[in-house]
Scaffold this motif. Structure first.
Motif, mmCIF file in Angstrom:
data_model
loop_
_atom_site.group_PDB
_atom_site.id
_atom_site.type_symbol
_atom_site.label_atom_id
_atom_site.label_comp_id
_atom_site.label_asym_id
_atom_site.label_seq_id
_atom_site.Cartn_x
_atom_site.Cartn_y
_atom_site.Cartn_z
ATOM 1 N N UNK A 195 43.411 35.080 47.088
ATOM 2 C CA UNK A 195 43.658 36.426 47.624
ATOM 3 C C UNK A 195 44.992 36.491 48.359
ATOM 4 N N UNK A 196 45.348 35.423 49.067
ATOM 5 C CA UNK A 196 46.612 35.430 49.814
ATOM 6 C C UNK A 196 47.802 35.456 48.855
ATOM 7 N N UNK B 122 47.606 36.642 45.889
ATOM 8 C CA UNK B 122 47.522 37.941 45.217
ATOM 9 C C UNK B 122 48.300 38.997 46.000
ATOM 10 N N UNK B 123 48.366 38.845 47.317
ATOM 11 C CA UNK B 123 49.143 39.789 48.135
ATOM 12 C C UNK B 123 50.610 39.769 47.711
ATOM 13 N N UNK C 50 50.843 41.444 44.111
ATOM 14 C CA UNK C 50 50.763 42.908 44.136
ATOM 15 C C UNK C 50 52.080 43.503 44.600
ATOM 16 N N UNK D 33 37.585 38.137 36.757
ATOM 17 C CA UNK D 33 38.480 38.541 37.841
ATOM 18 C C UNK D 33 38.169 37.783 39.137
ATOM 19 N N UNK D 34 39.215 37.349 39.837
ATOM 20 C CA UNK D 34 39.043 36.608 41.106
ATOM 21 C C UNK D 34 39.489 37.483 42.272
ATOM 22 N N UNK D 35 40.780 37.805 42.301
ATOM 23 C CA UNK D 35 41.334 38.695 43.330
ATOM 24 C C UNK D 35 42.507 39.389 42.654
ATOM 25 N N UNK D 36 42.450 40.710 42.546
ATOM 26 C CA UNK D 36 43.431 41.428 41.742
ATOM 27 C C UNK D 36 44.852 41.110 42.212
ATOM 28 N N UNK E 191 50.859 45.564 51.132
ATOM 29 C CA UNK E 191 50.365 44.955 49.896
ATOM 30 C C UNK E 191 48.870 44.711 50.049
ATOM 31 N N UNK F 142 44.968 43.180 47.852
ATOM 32 C CA UNK F 142 44.275 42.630 46.694
ATOM 33 C C UNK F 142 42.817 43.044 46.780
ATOM 34 N N UNK F 143 42.210 43.306 45.650
ATOM 35 C CA UNK F 143 40.766 43.553 45.618
ATOM 36 C C UNK F 143 40.077 42.245 45.255
ATOM 37 N N UNK F 144 39.286 41.736 46.185
ATOM 38 C CA UNK F 144 38.617 40.451 45.979
ATOM 39 C C UNK F 144 37.327 40.665 45.201
ATOM 40 N N UNK G 42 35.718 37.732 43.799
ATOM 41 C CA UNK G 42 34.923 36.518 43.997
ATOM 42 C C UNK G 42 35.200 36.004 45.404
#
Lengths: 365, 136
Positions: free
Chosen positions: A122-123, A125-126, A129, A177-180, B66, B68-70, B72
């Motif tokens: 997720x980090x 992914x920031x 994005x 999907x894990x973290x967009x 920014x 993210x959609x988590x 998992x």
């Protein structure tokens, strides 16, 4: 794991203990959640029977190994040592058994990030994005990074994902999907591994091997600790370290023949291509989509499969990048050998926080 | 492994931040020398190292820098999907939070947000929800 790396080194180095007077090692057990052994260098001294003049356990996360090379070269130039052995071996915590939570605790601020459900994918992914929004990087370009890495991994006998065969952009986009924007196949593959390398003056190295890898330049830059403090979200500080390395070597990005770029997630090589000057801002993704980084491309990237398809070895994660860069310029890369005079290796530690760039060459400059 | 959402530990320099959140107030340290707010709270200003700080209340407005959609989550303490974001506050500092009270797929880079508070155990943590853009 460390024992295995040392056994290989002792068997294959062609030197004895008296030839090594410097040692740099990474902490043991850190990413496995067993704490960090900050006295690991003392254990290795005893294991190898060496008594070096220059010796330390150092940790700069994924940047540790290129930083080891930088520290070793600096020590040799300062007369502190003649031959510095650098060792790294590591494991990855099992993601399904609480490893994701463990890594989140290690890498996130305990009070101002972790309570929000931060964790490593997720980090990153920031950053993805933000880069996609700011630079227009298409989602397919991220998938193309994973696909290209797999193409290279198919040429490396030790690559973890080699038996899985080739990959397509559709397979990446169709994975869980894990973290967009990341899906499972945008993420590196946790595994165990390690390696050792020896840093010495050119004339000493040439006694051991006909073709050493020459260190032409290096640079570092250290930005944020926690990612919410990053100076800039679309770039993360790699540019400063790369420019320092190019200036020291008297080289430009156009001189680079191959690159090894830390690819914990599919966005990273795109970010790093742009930051190090190997691709224009906003063009890193297209670089992958048009095959420039692939076998037979104009600038092969992660020629052994990278962390995405070779494997991500926990504490030793940046080691494989440096070893591949060195093997390529030494002409020891087997089926995946590229005609490469100059290799750029860029690794980082933390959440794209600690940056280290090295330039390796076939000839001394 | 915990199954309840994690809560922050309160320290001397950060306790006023969390205590204000319990009361539904968004409080941040501001430097008396350079007049800048910073996040997270600490005993000095990270911009000029001045140690003369005051607690003040910024607007609580910001934008999604920014996100993210988590899908998992890292542990059962979190229920997916949720939006993890970095918010750039109108007063300058950035902070991590979740974007709540909206469908995750409606969040974008640049979405205007307003602080809100999520009670958690004995504390509350600042969160952000989308806000209607009003001309200032």
């Amino acid at each position: 794991m460390q024992e295995l790396v040392l056994r290989h080194f002792v068997t294959n180095s062609g030197i004895g203990p008296n030839a090594v007077d410097g040692l740099l090692v990474c902490p043991a057990g850190m990413a496995g959640g067993q704490g960090a052994d900050v006295f690991n260098h003392e254990r290795i001294n005893d294991a190898l029977g060496i008594r070096p003049r220059f010796c330390e356990t150092i940790n700069v996360g994924g940047a540790t190994y290129t930083v080891m090379l930088t520290r070793a070269a600096t020590a040799i130039r300062a007369g502190l040592a003649d031959a510095v052995l650098c060792v790294g071996a590591g494991k990855f915590p099992k993601v399904g058994a609480g490893g994701a939570d463990l890594m989140a605790r290690m890498i996130s601020h305990p009070d101002f990030e972790y309570p929000y459900g931060s964790f490593i994918p997720a980090l990153y992914a920031l950053a993805a994005t933000r880069h996609m929004a700011e630079r227009g990087t298409p989602r397919e370009a991220l998938a193309a990074v994973a696909v290209t890495s797999r193409e290279w991994a198919l040429r490396h006998p030790d690559a973890l994902m080699r038996p899985a065969g080739p990959l397509t952009i559709e397979q990446v986009l169709d994975s869980r999907p894990i973290a967009s924007p990341f899906h499972l196949l945008d993420c590196s593959v946790p595994c165990e591994g390690g390696a050792a390398f020896l840093v010495m003056r050119g004339e000493l190295a040439r006694e051991l091997t006909q073709q050493p890898a020459y260190l032409l330049g290096f640079g570092e830059h250290h930005d944020h600790g926690n990612i919410s403090h990053a100076s800039d979200f679309a770039t993360m500080g790699a540019g400063v370290s790369a420019r320092t390395a190019f200036a020291m070597a008297g080289l430009a990005p156009s001189d680079v023949d191959i690159a090894q770029l830390y690819d914990a997630f599919s966005i990273n090589p795109i970010l790093l291509l742009e930051e190090t000057g190997l691709a224009e801002p906003g063009k890193g993704g297209h670089f992958y989509l048009n095959g420039a980084a692939a076998p037979d491309g104009v600038l092969p990237v992660n020629t052994y499969g990278g962390l995405l398809s070779f494997g991500h070895t926990g504490d030793a994660s940046g080691m494989s990048m440096l070893i591949e860069g060195a093997r390529q310029v030494m002409g020891q890369a087997g089926d995946r050998q590229v005609e490469a005079d100059i290799a750029l290796v860029h690794t980082y530690g933390g959440m794209m926080a600690d940056h280290s760039t090295v330039l390796l060459g076939r000839t001394a400059r | 492994m915990t199954t309840t959402a994690p809560v922050p530990t309160l320290y001397e320099d950060t306790a006023p931040y969390w205590r204000a959140a319990v009361e539904g107030r968004f409080a941040l340290p501001r430097c008396r020398a350079c007049r800048r707010f910073h996040h997270h709270p600490r005993a000095w200003c990270p911009y000029c190292w001045c140690t003369d700080l005051e607690w003040a209340e910024p607007s609580g407005r910001g934008i999604v820098l920014t996100y993210t959609t988590v899908h998992q989550p890292p542990s059962p303490a979190f229920t997916a999907p949720y939006v993890l974001a970095v918010i750039e506050l109108a007063e300058g500092p950035r902070m991590m939070a979740n974007v709540v009270d909206c469908a995750p797929d409606t969040v974008r880079v640049g979405t205007p947000v307003q602080v809100t508070f999520e009670p958690r155990g004995d504390v509350a943590i600042p969160q952000f929800r989308p806000r209607e853009e009003t001309p200032s």
